[in-house]
Each structure stands twice: as structure tokens, then as C-alpha cells.
Motif scaffolding. Structure first.
Motif, PDB file in Angstrom:
ATOM      1  N   ARG A   9     -26.273 -20.673  -6.038  1.00  0.00           N
ATOM      2  CA  ARG A   9     -26.399 -21.595  -5.147  1.00  0.00           C
ATOM      3  C   ARG A   9     -25.575 -22.826  -5.184  1.00  0.00           C
ATOM      4  O   ARG A   9     -24.821 -23.035  -4.355  1.00  0.00           O
ATOM      5  CB  ARG A   9     -27.732 -21.897  -4.532  1.00  0.00           C
ATOM      6  N   ALA A  48     -46.987 -10.789 -20.625  1.00  0.00           N
ATOM      7  CA  ALA A  48     -46.744 -12.012 -19.451  1.00  0.00           C
ATOM      8  C   ALA A  48     -45.786 -12.781 -19.926  1.00  0.00           C
ATOM      9  O   ALA A  48     -45.038 -12.958 -18.830  1.00  0.00           O
ATOM     10  CB  ALA A  48     -48.156 -12.710 -19.559  1.00  0.00           C
ATOM     11  N   ARG A  49     -45.388 -13.111 -21.155  1.00  0.00           N
ATOM     12  CA  ARG A  49     -44.471 -13.938 -21.641  1.00  0.00           C
ATOM     13  C   ARG A  49     -43.175 -13.265 -21.114  1.00  0.00           C
ATOM     14  O   ARG A  49     -42.089 -13.749 -20.750  1.00  0.00           O
ATOM     15  CB  ARG A  49     -44.321 -14.078 -23.179  1.00  0.00           C
ATOM     16  N   SER A  60     -50.952  -8.350 -24.178  1.00  0.00           N
ATOM     17  CA  SER A  60     -51.056  -8.626 -22.814  1.00  0.00           C
ATOM     18  C   SER A  60     -50.341 -10.044 -22.664  1.00  0.00           C
ATOM     19  O   SER A  60     -49.405 -10.286 -21.551  1.00  0.00           O
ATOM     20  CB  SER A  60     -52.519  -8.645 -22.133  1.00  0.00           C
ATOM     21  N   ALA A  61     -50.349 -11.007 -23.581  1.00  0.00           N
ATOM     22  CA  ALA A  61     -49.828 -12.179 -23.681  1.00  0.00           C
ATOM     23  C   ALA A  61     -48.210 -12.139 -23.814  1.00  0.00           C
ATOM     24  O   ALA A  61     -47.417 -12.742 -23.067  1.00  0.00           O
ATOM     25  CB  ALA A  61     -50.499 -12.990 -24.778  1.00  0.00           C
ATOM     26  N   ILE A  95     -30.221 -20.391  -8.839  1.00  0.00           N
ATOM     27  CA  ILE A  95     -29.912 -21.505  -8.517  1.00  0.00           C
ATOM     28  C   ILE A  95     -28.671 -21.728  -8.792  1.00  0.00           C
ATOM     29  O   ILE A  95     -27.843 -22.480  -8.297  1.00  0.00           O
ATOM     30  CB  ILE A  95     -30.813 -22.549  -9.441  1.00  0.00           C
ATOM     31  N   GLU A  96     -27.962 -21.282 -10.071  1.00  0.00           N
ATOM     32  CA  GLU A  96     -26.705 -21.689 -10.391  1.00  0.00           C
ATOM     33  C   GLU A  96     -25.859 -20.918  -9.374  1.00  0.00           C
ATOM     34  O   GLU A  96     -24.914 -21.290  -9.090  1.00  0.00           O
ATOM     35  CB  GLU A  96     -26.313 -20.688 -11.799  1.00  0.00           C
ATOM     36  N   VAL A 114     -55.563  -6.535 -27.682  1.00  0.00           N
ATOM     37  CA  VAL A 114     -55.411  -6.842 -26.390  1.00  0.00           C
ATOM     38  C   VAL A 114     -54.844  -7.679 -25.703  1.00  0.00           C
ATOM     39  O   VAL A 114     -53.986  -7.835 -25.038  1.00  0.00           O
ATOM     40  CB  VAL A 114     -56.833  -5.934 -25.487  1.00  0.00           C
ATOM     41  N   ALA A 115     -55.381  -9.038 -26.173  1.00  0.00           N
ATOM     42  CA  ALA A 115     -55.093 -10.257 -25.788  1.00  0.00           C
ATOM     43  C   ALA A 115     -53.671 -10.548 -26.020  1.00  0.00           C
ATOM     44  O   ALA A 115     -52.806 -11.050 -25.308  1.00  0.00           O
ATOM     45  CB  ALA A 115     -55.943 -11.288 -26.424  1.00  0.00           C
ATOM     46  N   GLU A 118     -34.640 -16.742 -11.640  1.00  0.00           N
ATOM     47  CA  GLU A 118     -34.565 -18.065 -10.742  1.00  0.00           C
ATOM     48  C   GLU A 118     -33.409 -18.792 -11.075  1.00  0.00           C
ATOM     49  O   GLU A 118     -32.896 -19.176 -10.239  1.00  0.00           O
ATOM     50  CB  GLU A 118     -36.064 -18.799 -11.078  1.00  0.00           C
ATOM     51  N   ARG A 119     -33.309 -18.876 -12.356  1.00  0.00           N
ATOM     52  CA  ARG A 119     -32.143 -19.668 -12.858  1.00  0.00           C
ATOM     53  C   ARG A 119     -30.717 -19.051 -12.264  1.00  0.00           C
ATOM     54  O   ARG A 119     -29.913 -19.851 -11.784  1.00  0.00           O
ATOM     55  CB  ARG A 119     -31.919 -19.726 -14.534  1.00  0.00           C
ATOM     56  N   TYR A 157     -38.627 -13.775 -15.063  1.00  0.00           N
ATOM     57  CA  TYR A 157     -38.781 -14.237 -13.753  1.00  0.00           C
ATOM     58  C   TYR A 157     -38.003 -15.678 -13.679  1.00  0.00           C
ATOM     59  O   TYR A 157     -37.181 -15.998 -12.865  1.00  0.00           O
ATOM     60  CB  TYR A 157     -40.272 -14.666 -13.661  1.00  0.00           C
ATOM     61  N   SER A 158     -38.108 -16.326 -14.945  1.00  0.00           N
ATOM     62  CA  SER A 158     -37.236 -17.609 -14.868  1.00  0.00           C
ATOM     63  C   SER A 158     -35.705 -17.564 -14.940  1.00  0.00           C
ATOM     64  O   SER A 158     -34.909 -18.160 -14.375  1.00  0.00           O
ATOM     65  CB  SER A 158     -37.659 -18.649 -15.951  1.00  0.00           C
ATOM     66  N   TYR A 179     -42.735 -13.520 -17.749  1.00  0.00           N
ATOM     67  CA  TYR A 179     -42.310 -15.007 -17.225  1.00  0.00           C
ATOM     68  C   TYR A 179     -40.795 -15.142 -17.519  1.00  0.00           C
ATOM     69  O   TYR A 179     -39.962 -15.873 -16.729  1.00  0.00           O
ATOM     70  CB  TYR A 179     -43.126 -16.040 -17.742  1.00  0.00           C
TER      71      TYR A 179
END
Lengths: 153, 656
Positions: free
Chosen positions: A136, A118-119, A114-115, A133-134, A110-111, A129-130, A125-126, A122
Motif C-alpha cells: 500500500r 500459535a506462534r 500448541s504454543a 502495508i508495504e 500439549v501446551a 499484514e506487513r 499473520y504478521s 501469528y
């Protein structure tokens, strides 16, 4: 007393003398229930010695899973008033033992799952975000720095 | 001159009222090309339309002058920036078509009295006529009364023949004669009276140089009247009027009250018995000596140095005062004055001539002229009517007179010349310009009606700022003005700029071409000047000029950093170019506040870009952080699931 306390200090932190006292009392009055608890907590002890990464937090997690398995045998032992026969019967049930040992694996699984989730989240998400930014930076360059490039060229 | 109109129609309508058919030319009046103009608001009434190419500086005063012996101006109008003067038809042909022999009383009643009356009124107004010549005088059929053509349409005495001018202006080039005095007009009137009495022009058939030589030899009066049968009653009057000394001529009021056989006494000048030889010519009077001194300058200076002139003056003419003055002037030969800009010999010749003949015009740098005529001479030089080296010479003289009037402050110079130089220097100072620009400004500053002297539009006679703006707007196409020229020398040439600056200065606007000196490209300086002139003089659109400036201004837009701002302004620029308001057009580009804001925002954008790039560079670090967070999250979730599982297990155990 000295020997175990020193060992406890090395291997089991926080193992005090009154832990031993309680253990002795339990051994004297309810040896059956203690046997069930001890056998069922064995995977935790094994994990503690096998996995060097196993910190307190992970032990705690595993303890919950083990606790879930231990509920029925302990209740059975309780209902039988600590009857040795019943306790031995409880810990020799293969289904209980399999579940007990699998609980450690389930906790780890389970750990990890779920890790990974989450990875992935993330990373997504990044990436988003990247990209923003590019975009912009490009917009700003086009708006403000075009003549400079032209004059340099 | 040929007046080509923009459209093909030979007819042009001046001020929406006077219809002029340019194919039907009339005999010139007052030296101007003349056409018949029909007043379309009043049927049957026609006028004469005159196209003066260079009106007198005093035209604004002269156009209100009314007298029965002068053709008055009906109106003055502008058409495409060019001045048109409308006046009544003359009563008959001009005197060039036949003088006829007039009797003494006809001359007195029909010429002397009315003309003297007109001259007196002019004198009272502080003006001069300078137009008494046969082609400007008209006589009605069967009448014995002369009428003068319209005043002020020709530049001063420029069109006067040498015969009709007194010596003090006849020696000058026609453009250098200046405004003159009423005494000059009296002389012209005298020549007219003499011509009418004898039925022909005196000294007929001689060249101008010959006429001058004869007049200096024996005096104008004698030279003119010799061998002619002059009515005995007018001899004394004519001798006075034709006298070479202005103070000997009668004043107009003397002539108004004239009666036949009235006697005028003048102080006779006695010529020397022994002549002075200069340049192979025998000279008998100081006046003639002054003239020949200008002609044979080196001989004159050598005579002066050897004191032969002062001795001759003293012994032969008994002019001891003049003799001693001349001797002093000769001494000044030595480089006494500290002014290095003046050649001492030039100054000596000028002073000596002024002493010999106080009525003579100024002699400087080989040229006879009246200082007040300098603007007119400059105008002619700028119009290219002089050969190039003379143009340079005139500009040099003008520049020197304007900048160093103190050199001519000597007591030996006649008062008239000193005042004129003083006025000139004052006018030059008022221009606020320097060097060649000052010299260029003078004709426009002195004369409101001075047409623009640019070689590009000289023919159009444009004397109105609005007219010049519209003319420019019509003549900025690629054929008229190549892109190279536009980029290098702007929309206008120096004369046009000076013209506009002068008109702006007259309106109280501080000269605008300063912007050119500040370092703007000339086309931008021109646009600024045009915009100011448009604000002030002309509300009409200058779309062609704006359209032509569009590509140039678009490159100027590059200093805007923002792309959207550039695009927005470029779009607005095209719109404004079509609208043709140069002020708004320029404001769109010359917007310091906007530009500053743009710069500020550009700086902020740069900072932001740098910041964002830094964020991108730091991404690997963040990845490690994310990894740890993901692991923690996994464990936490696992803990939650563990709690949930144990809860579920307890519930199953106890509640099922």
C-alpha cells in the motif's frame, strides 16, 4: 496448628484450618482412598516445588490430566470400600504410576506444541499484514510522491 | 505587392463565388492591386477584385455611398481573413493616360457639377472623398464625364500627389494628412478643373519640394495658373477653389449651381512689400512664414525672441492682432508652465505657427501632421514603412498627444486641432491599455479594417480575427516558430496580440492580455487569448496550434500530484489537441477545482503513508505481545485437552 498454617501461608496459599479438619476426617475414615489420591497427586506437589513458573493456572491444567489418570484407581478404591489392600495394590501398579507421572509431561507437551503452533500462526499473520502495508505504501508513493522525488533529484 | 497564395493554383475563389485569376493583373484602381473576378453564379458577369492593403477608417461608411459619378462597391468579401472589394469596371481609361483639353461647358457639365453633387452628398454624410487625382478618375471613350474610383479603399489622402493637395495637407507626410475636410476636396477638384482646361498638369516637371516652395512664394492659385491660358470664365472660380485659405473656397452647393462666367469674390491677401529673411529665404506672407518656421526652427525662434516677427507683422502687414498674439507667444519662452515633459521651445514654435496660419496642420517635434492622422502614421510606422528613428519619433508624439492632451488646450490652437486631439485622447482612453500597448492599439481601434501589422503576416492583409487564427494555425510549424522562440515569446508577436485584443474589445470582451501581466508565461497567455478569440470569432479547429502547445502544456501537467490523473489528462490532452478547441484544451490543464482536489488527496495520501510507516516501526512491540498471546493460547489449548482427556477417562471408566 500454628506451624503448618504459617507454612501453608508461605507455600500453599489459601490453606485454611478446615482443610486440615477435612484431611484428618478422611484420614480417619477412608485412609486407603486418601492414600491413592495422595500418591497420585504427588507429581503435582513435586511440580509445585520444582517449577517456579508453575502458577495456579498451570496447576489446574495438570490437575485435569492427573484427574484423568486418577479416575480408575479411585473407582477401584471406592468399589473396594476403601480396602487398604486394594488401595496399596492400586498405587503399586507400575502402569498407573507411569501414566500418572507422564500426565504432567503430556500437559506440558500439549501446551508447548500448541504454543508453537500459535506462534507460527501469528508470525505468518504478521508477515502477511506487513507485506500488505508495504504494498500500500509503495502504491501511494508511486501515485502521489513521484514528482517530488523527480524535483528533488 | 506580391500576393502569394497558400496553394500553387493561381486562381482563388473568393466567398465561393468570385473566381480571381491572380496571373492576370489589371491596372491599379484606387491605389489597390486589381484583378478581374468572374462571378461563377452568373455566367458572363465579371467584376474587378481590389485588394486594399490599408482601407480607410471610414470604409464602412464609404462602401454604402452610391453616386453616378463614383464607381460603387458591388460587394466586399473576406478570403483567408483578407479583405477583397468587388466593384464594376470603370467606364474607360484613367486620366493619367491623357487629359485632353476640355471646353468650359464640358468642364462645368462633366466635372464640376457632378463632382460637386457627389461632394455635397459626402459632406451631408459627414465624409470626405480625398481621392480626386488623375489616376483615380476615369473617362469613358468619347464622353466628357469623369467617374471617380471606389471610395475608401486607400487610406485617406495618402495617395494624393502634392499638386492636388491644399497647402494644409501638402506640407505633411502623405500618411499624416488625415481625413481632412470637404474644402480640401474642393481644392483637389480645382486642380483637376485647371488641368482639364489647360490640357496638362500645372507646374509640370517640378519636384514636390519645388512645387511647395513656389506655392508658398506666390500662393497656390497664382503658382498654378501663371503662364497658362485659362478660360476667362473660369478664372475667378479657380482662384476661389485654389485659394490657400480654406474659408475662401466655395462650398459644393455653390458649385452645383454654377453657370459659366459666374464670379467669385475672395479677400485678396496682400503680400508684404519688405520680405522677412528666414534661413536665407524671402518670406512675404504669414502662411509662408509659418511653413519656413517649421523648416528653420532655430532662426524662427531667434527672430521671435528679438520681436522682429511681431514688428514685421505690425508694420508691413498691418496685422496688429496677430502681432500682439505672436509677442505673447514669444514671452511664453520662459519656463512658466509647470509641465516638465514639454520642451518650452517646442511648445512656443507650435503656438506661433498656429497663430501665423490657423489653417496649418500641427507642428510638433519637427513634424507636420494632423492629430487625426496619428493612427494612420502609427500603422505605417508599425508596418516598417518609416526608418527606425522616425518610427520612434512618431510613437513618441502619439504617446505624448494621447496622454497629455491638456498641454494643447491653449486658446491659441485652432479649434480643429483641439477637437482632433480631444478625440484622439478619448480613443486612447477607451483602449484601456497603457504605454506602448496603448500606442499599438490605436490603429486597430480606430480602423476596423486595419490589417494585422505583424511583420510575419503583413503581406496576407489579415483584417479578420478568424483569418488571423487560421493563419496562425497554418504557420506554427517548427520552421516558422522554433521551440525556443515559442517558449520565450509565445505564439504571437505584440502586433498580433494587440490586433486580437482590439477585436475582442470591440465585441465587449475585456482585454485578455491582462493574463500576461499577471505572470503567466507568454505562450500560455497567448493560448488564453487565442482560446477567447476562437470562442468568439471562429468555430474552426486550431489543431496545429494545440499540437504545438502540447509539450508545453504537458510540462504544466506536472503540478498534478496524482500519477493516474496526469496520465488521464495527458491522454485527454492529445485527444483535445486533435479536436482543436483551445478552450476545452486549456480547461483540461487549467482546472483549479480539480487541482485543489488533487492537492487535498495528495495530502491525505501523505498522512496515510506516515501512519502506515509508523505501524511498521511498531512491529517489534507487537511481536512480544504475540509471544505472550501464543503462550496463553498454548496453555488454554492444553487445558481444553486436559478437560477432554479427563472426560474421556470418566466416560471410559463408567460407561464401558
Amino acid at each position: 496448628m500454628k506451624g503448618p498454617s504459617v507454612r501453608g501461608r508461605e507455600g500453599m496459599p489459601g490453606f485454611k484450618w478446615w482443610h486440615g479438619l477435612i484431611l484428618g476426617l478422611l484420614l480417619a475414615y477412608v485412609p486407603g482412598s486418601l492414600l491413592v489420591g495422595g500418591v497420585l497427586l504427588l507429581p503435582l506437589v513435586v511440580l509445585h516445588f520444582v517449577d517456579p513458573d508453575a502458577d495456579r493456572q498451570r496447576m489446574m491444567i495438570v490437575l485435569f490430566y492427573l484427574g484423568a489418570v486418577m479416575v480408575h484407581p479411585l473407582r477401584a478404591a471406592w468399589l473396594a470400600h476403601g480396602d487398604w489392600q486394594t488401595c496399596v495394590q492400586q498405587i503399586t501398579q507400575p502402569m498407573t504410576l507411569i501414566l500418572d507421572w507422564m500426565a504432567v509431561g503430556v500437559a506440558w507437551l500439549v501446551a508447548e506444541v500448541s504454543a508453537i503452533g500459535a506462534r507460527l500462526w501469528y508470525a505468518d499473520y504478521s508477515r502477511r499484514e506487513r507485506r500488505a502495508i508495504e504494498k500500500r505504501i509503495n502504491a501511494l508513493r508511486e501515485e502521489w510522491l513521484e514528482t517530488e522525488k523527480g524535483s528533488k533529484a | 505587392m506580391d500576393y502569394t497564395q497558400g496553394d500553387d493554383s493561381p486562381e482563388l475563389l473568393i466567398a465561393d463565388r468570385y473566381l480571381v485569376n491572380t496571373t492576370q493583373k489589371q491596372p491599379a484602381i484606387g491605389g489597390c492591386p486589381t484583378w478581374v473576378a468572374q462571378d461563377i453564379t452568373a455566367t458572363g458577369s465579371t467584376w474587378l477584385a481590389l485588394a486594399p492593403s490599408m482601407p480607410s477608417p471610414q470604409f464602412s461608411d464609404l462602401m454604402f455611398f452610391r453616386h453616378q459619378s463614383v464607381i460603387g462597391l458591388h460587394a466586399h468579401e473576406y478570403h483567408k481573413g483578407a479583405l477583397w472589394v468587388l466593384c464594376a469596371h470603370p467606364p474607360g481609361p484613367s486620366l493619367t493616360e491623357g487629359l485632353g483639353v476640355w471646353s468650359e461647358s464640358q468642364v462645368i457639365d462633366g466635372v464640376i457639377r457632378p463632382m460637386a453633387d457627389a461632394l455635397e452628398k459626402l459632406q451631408a454624410a459627414g465624409l470626405t472623398c480625398r481621392g480626386i487625382r488623375p489616376d483615380n478618375l476615369f473617362v469613358g471613350q468619347g464622353l466628357h464625364k469623369v467617374v471617380l474610383g471606389p471610395l475608401g479603399v486607400a487610406p485617406n489622402a495618402e495617395l494624393q500627389p502634392v499638386l492636388f493637395e491644399p497647402l494644409c495637407s501638402a506640407v505633411c507626410h502623405p500618411t499624416a494628412r488625415g481625413i481632412g475636410t470637404i474644402a480640401c476636396d474642393i481644392f483637389s477638384l480645382g486642380v483637376l478643373v485647371l488641368s482639364l482646361c489647360i490640357g496638362e498638369l500645372p507646374l509640370k516637371g517640378l519636384s514636390d519640394a519645388e512645387i511647395l516652395r513656389r506655392r508658398f512664394e506666390v500662393g497656390s492659385a497664382t503658382a498654378y495658373m501663371q503662364g497658362h491660358n485659362v478660360p476667362i470664365g473660369l478664372v475667378s472660380l479657380l482662384e476661389a477653389m485654389l485659394s490657400d485659405a480654406p474659408e475662401n473656397r466655395p462650398v459644393p452647393s455653390d458649385l452645383i449651381t454654377i453657370a459659366p462666367s459666374k464670379l467669385f469674390s475672395i479677400r485678396q491677401e496682400i503680400p508684404a512689400r519688405v520680405p522677412l529673411m528666414i534661413g536665407g529665404v524671402e518670406v512675404r506672407t504669414p502662411r509662408a512664414l509659418a511653413w519656413y518656421a517649421g523648416k528653420y526652427q532655430n532662426e524662427f525662434l531667434s527672430l521671435l525672441q528679438r520681436k522682429i516677427i511681431s514688428q514685421w507683422l505690425h508694420r508691413e502687414l498691418e496685422l496688429s492682432v496677430m502681432s500682439s498674439l505672436i509677442e505673447q507667444a514669444g514671452v511664453a519662452f520662459l519656463p512658466s508652465s509647470g509641465n516638465k515633459a514639454v520642451d518650452p521651445t517646442t511648445m512656443v514654435a507650435t503656438r506661433a505657427i498656429a497663430i501665423l496660419d490657423p489653417a496649418a496642420p500641427m507642428f510638433w517635434a519637427g513634424r507636420w501632421f494632423w492629430p487625426e492622422a496619428i493612427p494612420q502614421m502609427l500603422a505605417h510606422a508599425d508596418a516598417g514603412l518609416f526608418p527606425p528613428d522616425e518610427q520612434r519619433n512618431i510613437r513618441g508624439i502619439a504617446g505624448f498627444l494621447m496622454t497629455s492632451p491638456e498641454v494643447f488646450d491653449a486658446a491659441t490652437l485652432p479649434a480643429l486641432q483641439s477637437t482632433q486631439i480631444g478625440n484622439l485622447a478619448a480613443a486612447a482612453r477607451r483602449t484601456g491599455a497603457k504605454g506602448m500597448e496603448q500606442v499599438r492599439r490605436l490603429p486597430y481601434d480606430i480602423n476596423v479594417y486595419q490589417p494585422c501589422l505583424s511583420s510575419r503576416c503583413l503581406k496576407e492583409r489579415i483584417s479578420l480575427s478568424a483569418g488571423l487564427l487560421q493563419w496562425l494555425n497554418r504557420h506554427v510549424s517548427e520552421e516558422d516558430l522554433s521551440a525556443d522562440d515559442l517558449g520565450r515569446s509565445g505564439f504571437m508577436d505584440d502586433q498580433m496580440r494587440t490586433f486580437l485584443e482590439s477585436h475582442c474589445a470591440r465585441q465587449g470582451i475585456i482585454p485578455l492580455a491582462q493574463s500576461q501581466k499577471v505572470g503567466l508565461p507568454s505562450w500560455l497567455a497567448d493560448l488564453t487569448l487565442l482560446a477567447a478569440a476562437q470562442r468568439r470569432f471562429d468555430k474552426d479547429a486550431l489543431s496545429s496550434v494545440a499540437r504545438r502547445a502540447l509539450p508545453l502544456l504537458e510540462t504544466e501537467l506536472k503540478q498534478w500530484r496524482s500519477r493516474t490523473a496526469r496520465a488521464k489528462r495527458r491522454a485527454k490532452l492529445s485527444q483535445l489537441a486533435e479536436a482543436g478547441n483551445l478552450t476545452k484544451f486549456l480547461e483540461n490543464v487549467n482546472d483549479p477545482a480539480g487541482l485543489q482536489k488533487d492537492r487535498k488527496m495528495a495530502r491525505q495520501a501523505e498522512i496515510e503513508i506516515a501512519h502506515l510507516e509508523q505501524i511498521l516501526e511498531e512491529e517489534p512491540n507487537r511481536k512480544a505481545v504475540h509471544e505472550k498471546q501464543a503462550r496463553n493460547a498454548g496453555e488454554f489449548f492444553s487445558l481444553l485437552v486436559g478437560i477432554a482427556v479427563s472426560m474421556a477417562s470418566i466416560w471410559l471408566e463408567f460407561c464401558e
